[in-house]
Write a protein that holds these residues in place. Structure first.
Motif, short mmCIF file in Angstrom:
data_model
loop_
_atom_site.label_atom_id
_atom_site.label_comp_id
_atom_site.label_asym_id
_atom_site.label_seq_id
_atom_site.Cartn_x
_atom_site.Cartn_y
_atom_site.Cartn_z
N SER A 297 1.01 -2.39 -8.34
CA SER A 297 0.04 -3.42 -8.03
C SER A 297 0.70 -4.77 -7.78
O SER A 297 0.12 -5.63 -7.12
CB SER A 297 -0.95 -3.57 -9.20
OG SER A 297 -0.25 -3.91 -10.38
N ARG B 2 1.01 -6.43 -4.11
CA ARG B 2 -0.10 -6.94 -3.31
C ARG B 2 0.18 -8.35 -2.84
O ARG B 2 0.81 -9.12 -3.53
CB ARG B 2 -1.39 -6.91 -4.13
CG ARG B 2 -1.88 -5.50 -4.38
CD ARG B 2 -3.12 -5.48 -5.23
NE ARG B 2 -2.84 -5.95 -6.56
CZ ARG B 2 -3.76 -6.09 -7.52
NH1 ARG B 2 -5.00 -5.80 -7.25
NH2 ARG B 2 -3.43 -6.52 -8.72
N TRP C 273 10.01 4.96 -0.69
CA TRP C 273 9.89 4.01 0.42
C TRP C 273 11.04 3.01 0.51
O TRP C 273 11.13 2.26 1.49
CB TRP C 273 8.57 3.24 0.30
CG TRP C 273 7.42 4.06 0.76
CD1 TRP C 273 6.51 4.74 0.00
CD2 TRP C 273 7.04 4.29 2.12
NE1 TRP C 273 5.61 5.39 0.79
CE2 TRP C 273 5.90 5.12 2.11
CE3 TRP C 273 7.57 3.87 3.36
CZ2 TRP C 273 5.27 5.54 3.27
CZ3 TRP C 273 6.94 4.29 4.52
CH2 TRP C 273 5.81 5.11 4.48
N ALA D 238 2.43 1.77 -3.39
CA ALA D 238 1.42 2.18 -4.36
C ALA D 238 1.09 3.65 -4.23
O ALA D 238 0.79 4.33 -5.22
CB ALA D 238 0.15 1.34 -4.16
N ARG D 239 1.17 4.18 -3.02
CA ARG D 239 0.81 5.59 -2.81
C ARG D 239 2.00 6.53 -2.98
O ARG D 239 1.83 7.66 -3.45
CB ARG D 239 0.24 5.76 -1.40
CG ARG D 239 -1.10 5.08 -1.21
CD ARG D 239 -1.66 5.35 0.18
NE ARG D 239 -3.00 4.76 0.32
CZ ARG D 239 -3.74 4.85 1.42
NH1 ARG D 239 -3.27 5.50 2.49
NH2 ARG D 239 -4.93 4.31 1.48
N GLY D 240 3.18 6.10 -2.60
CA GLY D 240 4.32 7.01 -2.63
C GLY D 240 5.41 6.68 -3.61
O GLY D 240 6.31 7.49 -3.83
N ARG E 250 5.23 8.36 -8.47
CA ARG E 250 4.22 7.85 -7.54
C ARG E 250 3.35 6.80 -8.24
O ARG E 250 2.20 6.62 -7.86
CB ARG E 250 3.37 9.01 -7.04
CG ARG E 250 4.14 10.02 -6.24
CD ARG E 250 3.25 11.20 -5.86
NE ARG E 250 2.08 10.78 -5.08
CZ ARG E 250 2.10 10.64 -3.77
NH1 ARG E 250 3.21 10.88 -3.09
NH2 ARG E 250 1.01 10.27 -3.12
N ARG E 251 3.93 6.11 -9.20
CA ARG E 251 3.15 5.12 -9.94
C ARG E 251 2.73 3.98 -9.03
O ARG E 251 3.47 3.55 -8.18
CB ARG E 251 3.97 4.58 -11.13
CG ARG E 251 5.28 4.02 -10.73
CD ARG E 251 6.14 3.63 -11.91
NE ARG E 251 5.52 2.55 -12.66
CZ ARG E 251 6.12 1.99 -13.70
NH1 ARG E 251 7.29 2.39 -14.10
NH2 ARG E 251 5.51 1.00 -14.34
N ALA E 252 1.57 3.50 -9.22
CA ALA E 252 1.04 2.42 -8.39
C ALA E 252 1.78 1.12 -8.70
O ALA E 252 2.08 0.82 -9.85
CB ALA E 252 -0.46 2.22 -8.65
N VAL F 117 0.83 -1.20 0.00
CA VAL F 117 0.00 0.00 0.00
C VAL F 117 0.87 1.25 0.00
O VAL F 117 0.62 2.22 -0.73
CB VAL F 117 -0.95 -0.01 1.21
CG1 VAL F 117 -1.67 1.34 1.35
CG2 VAL F 117 -1.97 -1.13 1.09
N ALA F 118 1.92 1.25 0.84
CA ALA F 118 2.80 2.41 0.93
C ALA F 118 3.47 2.70 -0.41
O ALA F 118 3.53 3.86 -0.85
CB ALA F 118 3.85 2.18 2.01
#
Length: 429
Positions: free
Chosen positions: A426, A429, A302, A295-297, A422-424, A292-293
């Motif tokens: 996926s 997961r 990170w 995906a958002r940043g 900041r590309r997701a 999640v981190a």
């Protein structure tokens, strides 16, 4: 025919995707983790446990070399089913070998057979998944795959170890014999279930896919080693988990070892619950939050915090070795902290691996990358037991903290070359 009723539709996929990926995860955790508990229970030295079980990584290191065989020789469905029945047979043979006088040599050889089968099964299962589901369903079932693979970790690292302790009324060797017989029977049932439920996608036809695959695969292999960032990329794949690779081989022996030998003197049941259940649950949660981190940043933001999160919690093992607490809540909380940090930090590694594989040869490059990932775990683990037996648990865990320095250094180097986006992600997961 409606999509839901077709062989590859989402409703039908629920009948085989969970068991396919549970069946992929269980042999791996048995070979790499449960084996260390088995050998510790049966009196094998830490040196031999770490050395010989680390060599079991080798099939996953070299599996890209024979992945073309799975592609053009036979149907992937047939490979999956055959290998699952073979692994069930391997577990049964391990049960027969445990009481023998040469149990270590014999079971180790059988674990090698299971490891080779499991690594090959990974190739066939992932290939079948891509053939049996349309792209939209492939994306929808990524989370299902991951969940059931991790449930296999809970079952093996937690459930099987706990069961061995539960059955220990006439000695640990007979208990492990029963565990492996139950494992063989259960895995055989899973293989039969998949035999019945897995679809027969028309695309799963080797004759259709032969063409120039061998030449194309060789081209893809060469292209991987022609990358301009090859040195930096390999350094990250091999060194990022340098400290963790050594630690993981000694966690179960440390938890099980006698207190006078520097361990915590836990039972198999305690290890199964505290490390195998609560610890793995924390590992899963850390991985989810890590995904999640990112995906958002973005990975660049990170990567450094995640590398630190994976290394710094190893301090808990220094504390456990020094204090040798007997309170299960203290021990369990310490293991949860360490495993959460490992799961959170490992998310960055997986995302980097996915990004590295992007391009025209994504499947082949990802397979090669996972081979280097396994090599990065195998080599440091080879000497971990030898080192621990010479300097003791406390100094060994201190060394693990020092061994994080190369990991942090290569992380700093790799991070400088990542795009600031900041590309997701996926794939995390």
């Amino acid at each position: 025919m409606p999509l839901e009723s077709s062989a590859s539709g989402p409703t039908r996929a629920w009948s085989w995707v969970p068991t396919l990926y549970y069946g992929q995860g269980l042999p791996y955790v048995v070979v790499m983790t449960v084996s260390t508990v088995l050998y510790k229970n049966l009196g094998v030295s830490n040196t031999d446990i770490a050395l010989f079980t680390s060599w079991l990584y080798l099939p996953w290191v070299i599996k890209p070399l024979w992945s073309p065989v799975i592609e053009f020789l036979g149907r992937k469905r047939a490979w999956v089913i055959t290998l699952q029945f073979a692994m069930a047979g391997g577990f049964a043979l391990i049960a027969l070998a445990i009481p023998g006088g040469t149990f270590f040599r014999t079971t180790l050889a059988l674990f090698w057979v299971v490891a080779l089968s499991s690594a090959t099964h990974d190739i066939a299962a992932d290939g079948f998944y891509l053939l049996a589901l349309p792209p939209a369903s492939q994306a929808a079932f990524v989370g299902v795959r991951s969940t059931f693979y991790r449930l296999a970790m809970l079952s093996g690292q937690g459930g099987l170890v706990w069961l061995a302790g539960r059955l220990d009324s006439h000695g640990l060797a007979p208990a492990w014999v029963q565990v492996f017989w139950l494992l063989a029977a259960g895995y055989g049932v899973l293989a039969f279930f998949n035999l019945v439920m897995m679809p027969h996608p028309p695309a799963d036809n080797a004759a259709v896919r032969q063409g120039n695959f061998g030449r194309d695969y060789l081209t893809a292999f060469v292209a991987f080693f022609q990358r301009p960032t090859l040195v930096r990329m390999l350094a990250f794949l091999l060194v990022y988990r340098f400290a963790e690779a050594q630690l993981l081989k000694l966690v179960n022996p440390f938890l099980l070892d006698r207190r006078e030998a520097g361990g915590l003197g836990l039972t198999d049941q305690q290890v199964g619950i505290l490390y195998g259940e609560f610890g793995v649950a924390a590992l899963i949660l850390g991985g989810i939050l890590g995904g999640v981190a990112i995906a958002r940043g973005g990975l660049r933001k990170w990567l450094w915090p995640m590398a630190t999160a994976m290394s710094l919690p190893n301090l808990v093992f220094v504390y456990l070795a020094l204090a040798q607490p007997s309170n299960e809540m203290v021990i369990g909380a310490s293991l949860v902290v360490e495993q959460f940090g490992y799961g959170f930090g490992f998310a960055a590694y997986l995302v980097y691996l996915m990004q590295m594989a992007e391009g025209p040869y994504r499947t082949a490059h990802y397979a090669i990358g996972t081979g280097f990932m396994a090599l990065g775990m195998m080599i440091p683990g080879l000497w971990a037991g030898w080192l621990q037996e010479r300097i003791g648990y406390t100094h060994f865990f201190g060394w693990v903290l020092i061994a994080a320095v190369p990991s942090l250094a290569v992380t700093f180097w790799v991070r400088r070359g990542l795009p600031d986006s900041r590309r997701a992600e996926s794939a995390a997961r």
